[in-house]
Design an enzyme around this catalytic site. Sequence first.
Site, PDB file in Angstrom:
ATOM      1  N   GLU A  69      75.567   1.670  -5.868  1.00 45.49           N
ATOM      2  CA  GLU A  69      76.354   1.743  -4.207  1.00 45.49           C
ATOM      3  C   GLU A  69      76.285   0.097  -3.887  1.00 45.49           C
ATOM      4  O   GLU A  69      76.860   0.281  -2.887  1.00 45.49           O
ATOM      5  CB  GLU A  69      74.886   2.247  -3.887  1.00 45.49           C
ATOM      6  N   ILE A  92      73.055   3.376 -14.024  1.00 47.51           N
ATOM      7  CA  ILE A  92      71.929   4.825 -14.221  1.00 47.51           C
ATOM      8  C   ILE A  92      71.732   5.576 -12.535  1.00 47.51           C
ATOM      9  O   ILE A  92      70.994   7.140 -13.632  1.00 47.51           O
ATOM     10  CB  ILE A  92      70.648   4.400 -15.517  1.00 47.51           C
ATOM     11  N   ASP A  93      71.542   4.980 -12.040  1.00 44.78           N
ATOM     12  CA  ASP A  93      71.422   6.535 -11.027  1.00 44.78           C
ATOM     13  C   ASP A  93      71.790   7.143 -10.300  1.00 44.78           C
ATOM     14  O   ASP A  93      71.674   8.655 -10.038  1.00 44.78           O
ATOM     15  CB  ASP A  93      70.951   5.540  -9.758  1.00 44.78           C
ATOM     16  N   ARG A 128      46.020  14.258 -24.193  1.00 44.74           N
ATOM     17  CA  ARG A 128      46.057  13.415 -23.263  1.00 44.74           C
ATOM     18  C   ARG A 128      46.758  14.112 -22.001  1.00 44.74           C
ATOM     19  O   ARG A 128      48.087  14.698 -22.043  1.00 44.74           O
ATOM     20  CB  ARG A 128      46.554  12.366 -23.116  1.00 44.74           C
ATOM     21  N   ARG A 137      65.777   4.605  -8.415  1.00 39.72           N
ATOM     22  CA  ARG A 137      65.733   4.192  -7.142  1.00 39.72           C
ATOM     23  C   ARG A 137      65.173   5.260  -6.608  1.00 39.72           C
ATOM     24  O   ARG A 137      64.661   6.317  -6.427  1.00 39.72           O
ATOM     25  CB  ARG A 137      67.170   3.176  -7.063  1.00 39.72           C
ATOM     26  N   GLN A 239      65.843   2.003 -20.833  1.00 40.52           N
ATOM     27  CA  GLN A 239      66.974   3.074 -19.745  1.00 40.52           C
ATOM     28  C   GLN A 239      67.834   2.353 -19.492  1.00 40.52           C
ATOM     29  O   GLN A 239      69.208   2.962 -19.863  1.00 40.52           O
ATOM     30  CB  GLN A 239      66.538   3.505 -18.821  1.00 40.52           C
ATOM     31  N   ARG A 240      68.165   1.173 -19.248  1.00 39.10           N
ATOM     32  CA  ARG A 240      69.243   0.863 -19.309  1.00 39.10           C
ATOM     33  C   ARG A 240      70.685  -0.599 -20.865  1.00 39.10           C
ATOM     34  O   ARG A 240      71.330  -1.406 -20.601  1.00 39.10           O
ATOM     35  CB  ARG A 240      69.712  -0.554 -18.054  1.00 39.10           C
TER      36      ARG A 240
HETATM   37  O1  F6P Z   1      70.809   0.393 -10.193  1.00 39.71           O
HETATM   38  C1  F6P Z   1      70.192   0.266 -10.975  1.00 39.71           C
HETATM   39  C2  F6P Z   1      68.311   0.159 -11.344  1.00 39.71           C
HETATM   40  O2  F6P Z   1      68.501   0.410 -12.992  1.00 39.71           O
HETATM   41  C3  F6P Z   1      67.912   1.046 -10.613  1.00 39.71           C
HETATM   42  O3  F6P Z   1      67.977   2.376 -10.873  1.00 39.71           O
HETATM   43  C4  F6P Z   1      66.559   0.414 -10.518  1.00 39.71           C
HETATM   44  O4  F6P Z   1      65.694   0.799  -9.607  1.00 39.71           O
HETATM   45  C5  F6P Z   1      66.756  -1.448 -10.585  1.00 39.71           C
HETATM   46  O5  F6P Z   1      68.484  -0.987 -10.548  1.00 39.71           O
HETATM   47  C6  F6P Z   1      66.291  -2.038 -11.135  1.00 39.71           C
HETATM   48  O6  F6P Z   1      66.502  -3.338 -10.931  1.00 39.71           O
HETATM   49  P1  F6P Z   1      66.404  -4.775 -12.007  1.00 39.71           P
HETATM   50  O7  F6P Z   1      67.107  -4.540 -12.670  1.00 39.71           O
HETATM   51  O8  F6P Z   1      67.483  -6.118 -10.174  1.00 39.71           O
HETATM   52  O9  F6P Z   1      64.750  -4.849 -11.705  1.00 39.71           O
END
Ligand code: F6P
Length: 307
Positions: A69, A92-93, A128, A137, A239-240
């Site tokens: 976005e 990823i969002d 646990r 986000r 996750q990325r």
């Molecule tokens: O928009 C993708 C995202 O991975 C969000 O899920 C997360 O809040 C943000 O980017 C993290 O950003 P940065 O890597 O700049 O901390």
Amino acid sequence: MGFRDGWRGVLDGDCAPLDVSDVRGILPRGGTILGSSRTNPYNSEDGEHRVVQTVEQLGLDALIAIGGEDTLGVATRLSAAGLPIIGVPKTIDNDLNGTDYTFGFDTAVTIATEAIDRLHTTAESHHRVLIVEVMGRYSGWIALHSGMAGGANVILIPEKPFSIEEVCGFIERRFASQYAPIVVVAEGALPIEGTMPTRPHEVDAFGHERLVGIGTFLEEEIARRTGKEARATVLGHVQRGGTPTAFDRVLATRFGLHAVDALHDGHSGQMVALHGTAIELVPLTEATAVLKLVSPELLAEAEVFFG
Ligand code: F6P
């Protein structure tokens, strides 16, 4: 031509030719060979002018903006200023409006699901509560999908402020059935106001908060209220990273093909979007006007399995 580090590269005219030999072999690679940044051209007075100047000086016909976005919000404004531009939804969002899926999402969900699968071992052996904080986000797509796929005890998302009392109730019920609970929490999830402590976040160049920490707050609060040992795992940038799933590779490839075709067909100010199995165009204004959030109906499907 490929610009380095997103809008930063366009502002500075920092680019390199991208021909077939430059992109050969990138299908199994995560991230971007071009680099990325959180640069917002609209944060400086002459930002828009500098972007237009770069495009003119390089003799480019149009721009293809790939991102979420923020990136596509800038593309929307540049398109309104008359720059030929097509958007490609990559985040990823999965929170861009007008497309069923963005690429990157399926990979993030797959990684989060695998992490949840692995956390079940410790949850059960050590009796646990394990809390998994995922990204997303202000939307709960990653939490919803990975939580459902991983058999979470409860899934907490920004779309619905949670009751810590109810969460603890689910946890106790899960222990009563001799099965240890996994709580999946989206980084943007919030408790019902005033019901438990949280803290404010820093803000980036696009005015977004740097969301992290809700897992740790939950850890303390759940342990205090239930008397059970609770531990949080923040998945963060794991996750990325790594290899994209086949679904994301196919989606990204198809988006790319359709973006180029759209420009050749004379379109501008549009975003390629997945509708069912078809790739179609939606106006950038529509794609970036609102965030695509998890609907109450979808959340209700997941809620059947809480507790
Ligand atoms: O928009 C993708 C995202 O991975 C969000 O899920 C997360 O809040 C943000 O980017 C993290 O950003 P940065 O890597 O700049 O901390």
